[in-house]
Scaffold this active site. Structure first.
Site, short mmCIF file in Angstrom:
data_model
loop_
_atom_site.label_atom_id
_atom_site.label_comp_id
_atom_site.label_asym_id
_atom_site.label_seq_id
_atom_site.Cartn_x
_atom_site.Cartn_y
_atom_site.Cartn_z
N HIS A 61 -149.43 23.66 7.26
CA HIS A 61 -149.61 24.17 8.61
C HIS A 61 -150.80 25.12 8.71
O HIS A 61 -151.39 25.24 9.79
CB HIS A 61 -148.34 24.89 9.08
CG HIS A 61 -147.25 23.95 9.43
ND1 HIS A 61 -146.35 23.48 8.49
CD2 HIS A 61 -146.90 23.37 10.60
CE1 HIS A 61 -145.51 22.65 9.09
NE2 HIS A 61 -145.82 22.56 10.35
N GLY A 62 -151.11 25.80 7.65
CA GLY A 62 -152.24 26.72 7.74
C GLY A 62 -152.36 27.57 6.50
O GLY A 62 -151.41 27.73 5.74
#
Lengths: 325, 477
Positions: free
Chosen positions: B327-328
Site C-alpha cells: 500500500h505504501g
C-alpha cells in the site's frame, strides 16, 4: 461503390445499438438541460468573485496594491479602507500556489501595481498547497481568466457546477428557494455583513469562548513545510525581479487560538521570516497575531475577524502601505 | 483524469462511440483504439510515465516469449528473474527508495533534510503497484506454464494498460483478461445497461458516501489530540466506510466501464463489513490483491497445505506484511499488515476441545452473525487507524485515547444528518447482498419508467449531495 459497412460510420451500428443510442439521448437530454439551467442559475448568484473580476476589469490600470491570502485575509482586509487603489484576491482555502498564479497571470492587467501583500499566518507553511483539482480553479478561470490547473484548459473548465456540485446545489437552494442567502458585498467583494460565527453565537462572552473547544486547523506537516518554503522564496524572487514591494501579513487571532498553537510550527515559520528579513530589501511585515487592539467583538471566530475587526486591521495595513508608498 | 470528473465522462462517450462505430469485425482496430485511449488516459496524469508503462510491457512481453522458447528450466528462470527484477526494481526506485533512504539515514543519525528530500524527489507514478503486479503475474504464469505467452504485442500492451483498471485495479490475470483482447467483442445491450448501472452505483458510493464521510474523517484526523475517545472511534469507523466506498466505488466504475466495451473484469469487493472474521474479510476486500498474494507469495511459501501451523503462520506474516507494504512505503502500512497477520493467526490457532479440533474461525461461524460482525469490524477498524494515520506515533496516540476513555468534547457528527448515507448504503447493500451490485438485473424487478425514475433520483443525489471532490485513495498506491 465502397461498402459502407467497411468504413467508420454509424451504419456499422446494429438496430439494437441504434435503439440504445436513441434511448441514451432521450434519457440524458433532461439531465443536460437541467445541468445548463443549473449552471446559468449559479452564475446569476452574486458572488465576491464576480465583483473582484469587475474591479480587475474596470480599475485594473489604476490599481497599486494587490492582496492575496486565505479566508483569514479575506475576512481581515476591506479594500474600502485603503487609500491607494487596491484589489483583494483573497478567498477561502486559497494558498500560495494559487496566489502566485493569480499574481503572475494578472500582472499585465495591473500595469501600475507596486505592492503585493501575501499571507504568512501561523500555520501557512505547514498546510499543503491547493491541489490541481482544487475546486476554485474553475472560479479563477471563469472570473479572473487565470489558469491554476497546471495544464491546458478546455471549455468545461469554466463550468462551476461540475467542480463542487453539492456546494452549488445548496447555494441555489439557499438563494432561490429558501431565500436566506445573506450578503452585503461592497464593490471590492468584501462582505460587510459577515458577522455570523461562533463568537456572535456566544454573545461575545469571553469566558464562554475561552471555555469552548476549538479544533486545530493546522497540523505539523514537515513535508508540506519543505515544499512550501522554497516555493515562497520563488514568489519573493519574482516580486523582486518585477520591482514589487511585498507586505507579509498575519492577521489577528484570538487568545485561545494563540494558546493552542504548536510551538514548533510557530518557531519554524518565524525562523523562515527571519531569513526573509535578512535576504530581501523590499519586504515589510504586519504581524497582528497577538495585537491587543483587537477585542472579542472584532472576531467571528478564533482566527477570523468580523467586518469591525477588518476595519481596524485594514486601517493598520493602510498606514503601512502609505508609508511604503 | 478522475473517474468522477466531467473529463472522464466526455472521454468515455467519445471512445465508446468510436469503438462501436469501428464495428465488431475490426477487432484489431478496436484494440488500437483502446491502447491509444488508455495511453491518453494515463498520459493525462503525467506523460513522462508513459515510457515506464511501455517499457515494463516490452520487458515482460519479451521475457515471456523468451520463456516460451526456452527448453531448459535454467533459461526460463533467467527470463523470469529478468522480468521480476525489472518490475521490482521499478517499484523499489519509484515507491520505496526514499523510504529506505530515510530509514537508513535515521538509523545512522545522518542529517536527512538535504539527503532524503532533495536526493531523489520523485513522484510515484499513478497506479504503479497495480500494473506492475499485473505484468508480474503474467510472467510468473508463463513460467509456471499456466498460460502460453502471447505473440501479439498489441494485445499485450492493451492487457497491461486497459484504461478502466489501469490505475487502481482490479488486478487482472492474463488468463482472464488477455483472451478478451484476442476475440471479437459483440455489442450486448444487456451488458451495456449493466455497465452503466454499475457506473452509477460506483459514482454514488464515491461521490456521495466516501467524499461526504471524508469531511468528518479529515476533521478528526487532522488533530486527533483534540478529540475524545467517542469522536475518535466515530472517525475511525467512518474511515473504514470512506475507504470502502472510495475503492469499491472506483472498482464498480472500472468494471462497469469495461462492460461497455464488452469486457468482463473480476469482482473486487463483496460487502466486506459483513465478514464474520478477519480471515473472511480478506476474501471480501480487494479480492484480486488477496488472490495475487495468495497465489504468488503465500502458496509458494507454504508449498503444501499440510504444513504445520507455525510454517503457515510464518508465511502468513510475510504475506500480510508485504500486503501492508504494497500500500505504501510507510511504517503505518507495515503495521496495518502486521496487525492483520496477528489477528488472522490467532483466528487460526488449532484448539483441541474434548476430542474435536477447532479454531476460532470455526467457532465464529456458530455464534450469531451480529456478534461476529461486531468482532471483525472492531478489529478491521483498529487496523484502519494505522492505515489512515500520518505515522505510528499518531496511530498509537489514537488507540490509546480510544482505550483510555478520554471524555469526548460535545460529540457531534460533524457532517450532521448526512451521516445517514452510511445506514442507507448498508440497507441497500444488505438488501441486495446476493447480487454483484445493487442495481444488477433491475429490469427483472421494475418497469422502465420506474427504473428511469431510480436513475434520475440517484443522479440527483449525486448532484445534490456530493461531498468535496477527493482523489481516489488507492490511486496513490
Amino acid at each position: 461503390m465502397p461498402d459502407p459497412k467497411k468504413n467508420l460510420s454509424i451504419s456499422n451500428f446494429s438496430r439494437q445499438q441504434k435503439s440504445f443510442a436513441a434511448r441514451c439521448i432521450l434519457f440524458f437530454i433532461p439531465v443536460i438541460v437541467v445541468f445548463f439551467c443549473f449552471e446559468y442559475a449559479v452564475t446569476k448568484i452574486p458572488t465576491n468573485y464576480a465583483l473582484i473580476s469587475d474591479v480587475l476589469k474596470t480599475n485594473g490600470d489604476t490599481i497599486k496594491i494587490a492582496i492575496f491570502g486565505s479566508s483569514q485575509i479575506q475576512n481581515s482586509v476591506n479594500p474600502e479602507y485603503i487609500d491607494l487603489p487596491s484589489i483583494s484576491f483573497s478567498s477561502t482555502s486559497q494558498h500560495h500556489n494559487s496566489d502566485f498564479e493569480i499574481l503572475k497571470q494578472t500582472l499585465d492587467r495591473l500595469p501600475k501595481l507596486e505592492i503585493v501583500a501575501f499571507e504568512v499566518s501561523y500555520g501557512h507553511f505547514e498546510i499543503p498547497h491547493n491541489s490541481k483539482y482544487f475546486w476554485k480553479n474553475n472560479l479563477y478561470l471563469k472570473y479572473y481568466d487565470v489558469n491554476t490547473f497546471q495544464r491546458t484548459t478546455y471549455f468545461k473548465d469554466r463550468f462551476l457546477t461540475t467542480t463542487r456540485t453539492g456546494f452549488f446545489a445548496k447555494l441555489l437552494e439557499s438563494y432561490y428557494i429558501k431565500k436566506n442567502y445573506k450578503y452585503d458585498y461592497n464593490i471590492y467583494g468584501f462582505d460587510r455583513g459577515n458577522y455570523a460565527g461562533k463568537f456572535k453565537k456566544l454573545n461575545y462572552n469571553t469566558s464562554e469562548i475561552l471555555k469552548s473547544t476549538i479544533k486545530k486547523d493546522v497540523r505539523i506537516d514537515r513535508i508540506a513545510f519543505k515544499y512550501n518554503v522554497p516555493y515562497f522564496f520563488n514568489m519573493l524572487d519574482f516580486c523582486k525581479e518585477k520591482n514589487l514591494k511585498v507586505v507579509i501579513m498575519s492577521p489577528p487571532t484570538f487568545l485561545n487560538y494563540n494558546d493552542k498553537r504548536y510551538p514548533d510550527v510557530l518557531h519554524r515559520r518565524d525562523s523562515i521570516l527571519e531569513i526573509v528579513k535578512e535576504k530581501y530589501q523590499n519586504i515589510y511585515f504586519l504581524n497582528a497575531e497577538e495585537d491587543t487592539d483587537f477585542t472579542v467583538k472584532h472576531f467571528r471566530n478564533e482566527n477570523h475577524l468580523n467586518p469591525d475587526g477588518a476595519k481596524v486591521f485594514t486601517e493598520k495595513l493602510n498606514v503601512l502601505l502609505t508609508k511604503i508608498n | 483524469m478522475l473517474f468522477n470528473s466531467f473529463d472522464f465522462g466526455l472521454f468515455l462517450v467519445i471512445v465508446y462511440t468510436i469503438y462501436w462505430t469501428l464495428g465488431v469485425k475490426k477487432r484489431a482496430a478496436q484494440n488500437i483504439l483502446l491502447l491509444l485511449a488508455s495511453y491518453l488516459f494515463y498520459g493525462l496524469w503525467d506523460w513522462r510515465f508513459l515510457s515506464l508503462i511501455f517499457l515494463s510491457s516490452i520487458v515482460d512481453y519479451y521475457a515471456a516469449i523468451g520463456m516460451g522458447h526456452s527448453k531448459s528450466i535454467r533459461n526460463r528462470k533467467i527470463f523470469l528473474w529478468g522480468s521480476l527484477l525489472w518490475n521490482l526494481g521499478v517499484l523499489f526506485t519509484f515507491k520505496y527508495f526514499n523510504f529506505f533512504l530515510d530509514n537508513f539515514t535515521s538509523l545512522f543519525s545522518i542529517d536527512t533534510f538535504e539527503t532524503s528530500y532533495y536526493f531523489w524527489n520523485v513522484i510515484i507514478p499513478v497506479g504503479l503497484s497495480f500494473y506492475t503486479f499485473q505484468t508480474m503475474s503474467y510472467s510468473i504464469d508463463v513460467y509456471r506454464k499456466r498460460i502460453k505467452p502471447t505473440h501479439n504485442l498489441m494485445e499485450f500492451l492493451c492487457f497491461v494498460s486497459f484504461f478502466p483498471q489501469l490505475v487502481a485495479g482490479p488486478i487482472e490475470r492474463a488468463k482472464n483478461l488477455l483472451p478478451q483482447f484476442q476475440k471479437e467483442r459483440h455489442f450486448n445491450l444487456k451488458q451495456t445497461k449493466e455497465g452503466l448501472r454499475q457506473i452509477l452505483w460506483g459514482l454514488f458510493k464515491k461521490m456521495v458516501v466516501a467524499d461526504t464521510v471524508a469531511i468528518a474523517v479529515n476533521a478528526i484526523y487532522i488533530a486527533p489530540n483534540e478529540y475524545g475517545s467517542l469522536s475518535l472511534l466515530y472517525g475511525s469507523a467512518l474511515f473504514f466506510f470512506q475507504i470502502y466506498c472510495d475503492f469499491s466505488g472506483y472498482s464498480d466504475i472500472a468494471i462497469g466501464t469495461a462492460k461497455l466495451f464488452g469486457f468482463k473484469l473480476s469482482k473486487n469487493f463483496n460487502i466486506p463489513y459483513l465478514s464474520r472474521s478477519v480471515s473472511e474479510f480478506w476474501q471480501r476486500w480487494h479480492i484480486t490483491l488477496t488472490k495475487w498474494f495468495t497465489d504468488y507469495v503465500y502458496a509458494p511459501l507454504i508449498k503444501n497445505k499440510k504444513r504445520s501451523y507455525a510454517a503457515k503462520t510464518t508465511a502468513l506474516f510475510v504475506t500480510m506484511t508485504l500486503i501492508g507494504f504494497w500500500h505504501g512505503a510507510q511504517w503505518t502500512f507495515v503495521a496495518f499488515g502486521l496487525f492483520q497477520a496477528i489477528t488472522i493467526s490467532i483466528e487460526r490457532i488449532p484448539l483441541k476441545i474434548g476430542s474435536r479440533n477447532v479454531s476460532l474461525i470455526a467457532y465464529l461461524t456458530k455464534i450469531p452473525l451480529g456478534l461476529t460482525i461486531i468482532y471483525s469490524f472492531t478489529l478491521i477498524m483498529t487496523s484502519c487507524i494505522f492505515f489512515r494515520s500520518q505515522d505510528l506515533t499518531m496511530s498509537f496516540t489514537i488507540i490509546e485515547r480510544i482505550l483510555s476513555g478520554v471524555p469526548s468534547d460535545p460529540f457531534n457528527f460533524i457532517i450532521g444528518w448526512r451521516i445517514l448515507v452510511i445506514p442507507f448504503l448498508i440497507f441497500i447493500e444488505v438488501l441486495t447482498r446476493y447480487k454483484n451490485y445493487p442495481f444488477e438485473h433491475l429490469e427483472k424487478i421494475f418497469s422502465r419508467p420506474v427504473r428511469w425514475l431510480i436513475y434520475y433520483i440517484f443522479i440527483f443525489l449525486i448532484f445534490r449531495y456530493a461531498g468535496p471532490k477527493e482523489e481516489f485513495i488507492y490511486f496513490q498506491f
